[in-house]
Design a protein around this motif. Structure first.
Motif, PDB file in Angstrom:
ATOM      1  N   ALA A   1       3.175   5.778  -3.095  1.00 46.31           N
ATOM      2  CA  ALA A   1       4.352   6.527  -3.515  1.00 46.31           C
ATOM      3  C   ALA A   1       4.514   6.494  -5.040  1.00 46.31           C
ATOM      4  CB  ALA A   1       5.598   5.953  -2.845  1.00 46.31           C
ATOM      5  N   GLY A   2       3.553   5.903  -5.717  1.00 47.58           N
ATOM      6  CA  GLY A   2       3.621   5.860  -7.176  1.00 47.58           C
ATOM      7  C   GLY A   2       4.453   4.712  -7.702  1.00 47.58           C
TER       8      GLY A   2
ATOM      9  N   ALA B   1       0.843  -1.211   0.000  1.00 49.21           N
ATOM     10  CA  ALA B   1       0.000   0.000   0.000  1.00 49.21           C
ATOM     11  C   ALA B   1       0.868   1.246   0.000  1.00 49.21           C
ATOM     12  CB  ALA B   1      -0.940  -0.007   1.187  1.00 49.21           C
ATOM     13  N   ALA B   2       1.937   1.243   0.790  1.00 52.43           N
ATOM     14  CA  ALA B   2       2.843   2.395   0.837  1.00 52.43           C
ATOM     15  C   ALA B   2       3.536   2.605  -0.510  1.00 52.43           C
ATOM     16  CB  ALA B   2       3.879   2.201   1.950  1.00 52.43           C
TER      17      ALA B   2
END
Length: 100
Positions: free
Chosen positions: A97-98, A92-93
């Motif tokens: 962050a793209g 998910a992180a």
């Protein structure tokens, strides 16, 4: 009386608290419509399953997605649920962050 209490639907907050009390992590999933790995909506309730569609093990039905996620976490155990939850958090992180 105990059987009647067990039949009471568990709230999402109660399921989250029980998981914490038992040292379990509810495994979130951005790829699941319910938001939890191993949990799918069936009618007005939530089913907990383990495995793939080819070899799916039915774990039970619950009133909330969180309660079904608790069934899943209990099945895989504390260590595996924590590892899967951490991996889901990392994914998910990275997505936030793209994908970097």
């Amino acid at each position: 009386a105990a059987a009647a209490a067990a039949a009471e639907p568990m709230t999402a907050a109660e399921a989250e608290q029980l998981a914490a009390d038992e040292g379990l992590a509810l495994v979130r999933s951005s790829q699941s419509q319910t938001g939890f790995k191993g949990v799918s909506k069936r009618g007005g309730r939530f089913a907990a399953v383990f495995g793939s569609h080819q070899s799916e093990e039915y774990l039970g039905m619950a009133a909330t997605a969180e309660e079904a996620a608790l069934l899943y976490a209990r099945h895989v155990g504390a260590e595996a649920s924590a590892a899967a939850a951490a991996a889901a958090d990392d994914a998910a992180a990275e997505a936030a962050a793209g994908g970097e």
